[in-house]
Design an enzyme around this catalytic site. Structure first.
Site, PDB file in Angstrom:
ATOM      1  N   THR A  30      90.952   6.109  19.917  1.00 40.23           N
ATOM      2  CA  THR A  30      91.267   6.064  21.348  1.00 40.23           C
ATOM      3  C   THR A  30      91.980   7.341  21.773  1.00 40.23           C
ATOM      4  OG1 THR A  30      91.368   3.659  21.542  1.00 40.23           O
ATOM      5  CG2 THR A  30      92.646   4.911  23.119  1.00 40.23           C
TER       6      THR A  30
ATOM      7  N   PHE B 113      83.068   5.511  19.404  1.00 40.84           N
ATOM      8  CA  PHE B 113      82.587   4.661  20.495  1.00 40.84           C
ATOM      9  C   PHE B 113      83.485   4.710  21.719  1.00 40.84           C
ATOM     10  CE2 PHE B 113      85.701   1.671  18.851  1.00 40.84           C
ATOM     11  CZ  PHE B 113      86.027   0.853  19.910  1.00 40.84           C
ATOM     12  N   LYS B 114      84.745   5.091  21.523  1.00 38.99           N
ATOM     13  CA  LYS B 114      85.681   5.133  22.659  1.00 38.99           C
ATOM     14  C   LYS B 114      85.227   6.114  23.743  1.00 38.99           C
ATOM     15  CE  LYS B 114      88.411   2.484  20.160  1.00 38.99           C
ATOM     16  NZ  LYS B 114      89.768   2.763  19.729  1.00 38.99           N
ATOM     17  N   ASP B 115      84.413   7.108  23.354  1.00 42.17           N
ATOM     18  CA  ASP B 115      83.938   8.087  24.335  1.00 42.17           C
ATOM     19  C   ASP B 115      83.135   7.438  25.457  1.00 42.17           C
ATOM     20  OD1 ASP B 115      84.979  10.465  23.164  1.00 42.17           O
ATOM     21  OD2 ASP B 115      83.343  10.490  21.712  1.00 42.17           O
TER      22      ASP B 115
END
Length: 494
Positions: free
Chosen positions: A130, A97-99
């Site tokens: 991250t 999800f950090k993308d």
């Protein structure tokens, strides 16, 4: 402070976190966004915080460029699995999800730096995802040096491979001999050293950078529109969280006017957040190593931002309580304040056996494989449903429970294999980095050691620094020798 200054500042000069002067209220206008693509919606939300600092045409291009790297046309598709909706946030370059935030932040950094003719030294700490997302967002970027600290032996092999196989000369990976909290403490210490911060133009990619939170707000609105195209329902979100950044974005979405009933804080055995929302006590415990390493965090950095709003934006009260917490490792609120917090947040903790059991259950019953972090999100809802918490029970067509799936299961093959009996299939991007050449350094959990590494690694473009005295050179030599003895891995393969 301007938005651009906030992006580069990271921590405030007093060591606190930055928040916007106000949270925009879109309750009367958000419905007009319901048919927008993801990048168009990201533009609309970012504009509310960026203002006129970036021309609309430029900001639109930045958002389009940022999300063109995702493999699903929806960017963050949602799938119905059993009685829940799974928001898949793992279709970006690093399958996490950090993308969503870091592809955009990397482009934002480059845009501002090129416009101003400046350089930046990015320093970040990672518990797993991250780091790779930041590296993929910043690799090869003009005017950027990137240092990522991760806890040695406490990230999954694939997470480490993703980070250390990026050989671009502006990327520097450091395996710190300690925990994620040690890495995070070093980063914060570097930012609190105002002379060093200015001299090396430090920038943050961790969620202490508010731009990270801002970009993540987008997928809460986007998923709402996908599930309620007529904008006639209400949603709850279960968010696997350690540092409180992802769920804080949901809190901002709710404050902005999105119809959110509850935000479920889903923790693993490192349950400082669950303990707070259950009892009002926020107390640091030793970090335990779990199947969900990205949540193996003892202190949740972004929780400080939420406390600011919980304390009615009283920064003096917040500063006093955080000073006490930093001294004692403990913070507590009274019963009335806890009741206020529970109006926005529910919470539950998922232990190791819970994690394996729920992965196995969903794999068997729904032919859907959860990663261990997402498993915590699903199990949190199951536990709250069992406790008869109304927000987490099926509430008809006008309410949806959404679990944020934060990473592809193939990134955590050990947990998945234990639960299902077989390793997950690697997607092409993860398969490609197997057996790649890697580069990283192993270093002690020491702020001076990391500071010396930055000083020795960042090119001197000004001619005004990196002029070493004999004593400085001696200490640098000792540092390099120590790092070599500890193990400097260049070209090592797993």
């Amino acid at each position: 402070m301007t938005f651009e200054e906030a992006v580069f500042e990271g921590l405030a000069q007093d060591g606190g976190l930055l928040v916007p002067h106000f949270v925009p209220d879109v309750s009367g206008e958000y419905k007009k966004w319901k048919n927008l693509s993801f990048d168009e919606l990201a533009f609309e939300i970012a504009t509310l915080y960026v203002g006129d600092e970036i021309p609309d045409a430029d900001l639109r291009k930045l958002m389009k460029k940022s999300y063109s790297t995702f493999t699903d046309k929806e960017v963050v598709p949602t799938k119905t699995v059993g009685d829940m909706e799974i928001m898949e946030l793992f279709h970006g370059p690093t399958y996490a999800f950090k993308d969503v935030a870091l592809q955009a932040l990397g482009n934002l950094f480059e845009y501002f730096l090129m416009r101003a003719g400046k350089r930046i030294t990015v320093v970040g700490a990672t518990s797993g995802d991250t780091g790779s997302a930041a590296i993929y967002g910043l690799r090869g970027k003009s005017n950027v040096e990137c240092f990522i600290l991760f806890p040695e032996g406490r990230v999954s092999p694939i997470q480490q491979m993703q980070m250390t196989s990026v050989l671009d000369p502006n990327v520097h990976c450091i395996a710190v001999q300690g925990t994620f909290d040690d890495c995070q403490d070093i980063v914060k210490a570097l930012f609190r050293d105002l002379k060093f911060k200015k001299q090396y133009s430090l920038g943050a990619v961790n969620s202490i950078n508010f731009a990270r939170i801002m970009f993540q707000i987008t997928y809460y609105f986007y998923t709402y529109f996908k599930l309620f195209p007529n904008c006639d329902g209400e949603m709850s979100f279960s968010v696997p969280t350690g540092n409180f950044g992802d769920i804080l974005a949901g809190y901002y979405a709710k404050k902005m006017g999105l119809p959110v009933r509850h935000l479920v804080v889903a923790t693993n055995s490192n349950d400082i957040l669950d303990r707070f929302f259950s009892s009002g006590s926020y107390e640091k415990h030793p970090v335990m190593q779990t199947f969900s390493p990205s949540m193996d965090i003892g202190i949740s950095s972004n929780f400080e931002r939420y406390l600011f709003y919980l304390f009615d934006e009283d920064s003096n009260k917040l500063k006093s309580m955080m000073n006490d917490f930093n001294s004692t490792g403990m913070l507590s609120v009274d019963e009335e304040t806890l009741k206020t917090a529970k109006r926005d947040f529910l919470s539950a903790c998922c232990n190791e056996q819970d994690t394996i059991d729920i992965i196995q259950k969903y794999h068997t019953e729904h032919n859907y494989t959860l990663d261990p972090h997402t498993a915590c999100g699903v199990m949190a809802v199951k536990k709250l449903q069992a406790e008869m918490v109304d927000a987490c029970k099926a509430a008809g067509k006008k309410h949806k429970m959404v679990v944020l799936s934060t990473a592809h299961p193939a990134k955590f093959s050990m947990a998945v294999s234990k639960a299902t009996g077989s390793p997950p299939v690697l997607p092409p991007g993860l398969e490609a980095c197997q057996n790649s050449e890697v580069r990283f350094q192993v270093m002690p959990a020491s702020t001076p050691a990391i500071k010396n590494l930055v000083e020795a690694s960042v090119p001197d473009y000004t001619g005004n620094r990196n002029v070493y005295t004999p004593l400085h050179m001696a200490s640098a030599t000792l540092l390099i020798a120590t790092a070599f003895v500890a193990g400097v891995f260049v070209g090592k393969k797993f």
